[in-house]
Design a protein around this motif. Structure first.
Motif, mmCIF file in Angstrom:
data_model
loop_
_atom_site.group_PDB
_atom_site.id
_atom_site.type_symbol
_atom_site.label_atom_id
_atom_site.label_comp_id
_atom_site.label_asym_id
_atom_site.label_seq_id
_atom_site.Cartn_x
_atom_site.Cartn_y
_atom_site.Cartn_z
ATOM 1 N N LEU A 183 92.477 -8.699 64.801
ATOM 2 C CA LEU A 183 91.489 -7.356 65.082
ATOM 3 C C LEU A 183 89.912 -8.490 65.367
ATOM 4 O O LEU A 183 89.705 -9.880 64.913
ATOM 5 N N PRO A 234 86.821 -6.435 59.549
ATOM 6 C CA PRO A 234 86.711 -5.171 58.889
ATOM 7 C C PRO A 234 85.399 -4.915 57.340
ATOM 8 O O PRO A 234 85.640 -3.976 57.207
ATOM 9 N N ASN A 235 85.776 -6.182 56.824
ATOM 10 C CA ASN A 235 84.693 -6.422 55.747
ATOM 11 C C ASN A 235 83.243 -7.218 55.780
ATOM 12 O O ASN A 235 82.992 -7.892 54.612
#
Length: 237
Positions: free
Chosen positions: A91, A95-96
């Protein structure tokens, strides 16, 4: 702290809207929407180069993390660290994880009451002179701010190499009426405690044999009730 940043650093940060938040006030009360879920939100105030917050986001993917600092250059370095850590998952964007450029003095302008579940204070500036005590991030005036933005499960996790700051902080928490737990005067006494993610400073200090002080502070009513229930079950009091 004086940092020499790269030329064009602000332009670089402006191009990282997927990770960097240059105007965090616009998300007051809307951080869950920015993350796209209702997971608990944990914040590190004074994240430095971002090693801790980046690794925490990777290790605890059921939590949303916000790394806060007031220096462009540290936001830049943290963005590189965050992307490197998550590259293992293929990635480009964690994402967090979000990195917010802001002064901690203004937390009430950035977070709604009850929006944050946990605050990490790692190796904050000890401001050793008595006349600067109000600048310490564990001073009661900051505790007032934290209490507002934290929810019923709120906790503060605090680490420092400064014995003076640790003593000041324990007294500050006690005077404020907060329950402390898991107090350690030498966190890595028996070797590296892999239970805890380390910061850049911590890695350096431990390598030099410096003792690390740590404690957890219970702020929210639900977190306190849970702590008391555990003590009652374990100790009968």
């Amino acid at each position: 702290m004086r940092l020499r940043g790269r030329k064009g650093i602000r332009e670089s940060l402006e191009q990282q809207e997927d990770l960097v938040v240059l105007d965090p006030r616009q998300y007051k009360g809307k951080w869950a929407s920015l993350f796209g879920n209702d997971k608990p939100i944990h914040v590190e105030f004074g994240m430095g180069k971002g090693q801790f917050i980046s690794q925490m986001s990777y290790k605890h993917q059921d939590v949303n993390f916000i790394g806060v600092d007031m220096y462009d250059e540290l936001i830049r370095r943290a963005s590189e660290k965050g992307r490197d850590v998550w590259a293992a998952e293929g990635l480009e964007t964690p994402p967090n994880l979000k990195l917010a450029l802001m002064n901690i003095e203004n937390v009430e302008e950035v977070f709604e009451p009850g929006e944050i579940e946990r605050i990490y204070l790692n190796f904050s500036d000890p401001w050793p002179k008595t006349k600067h005590a109000r600048r310490r991030l564990t001073h009661p005036r900051f505790l007032d701010k934290y209490k507002i933005i934290m929810n019923e499960r709120g906790q503060i996790h605090f680490k420092t190499d400064s014995v003076t700051l640790f003593e000041f902080s324990l007294n500050s928490f006690a005077d404020y009426g907060l329950q402390m737990t898991n107090i350690s005067l030498d966190l890595h006494r028996e070797g590296l405690n892999e239970q805890f993610v380390m910061t850049e400073y911590e890695t350096k200090f431990v390598g030099q044999g410096v003792k690390i002080n740590r404690c957890e502070v219970i702020v929210g009513s639900e977190a306190l009730a849970e702590y008391q229930a555990i003590r009652l079950d374990k100790y009968g009091k």
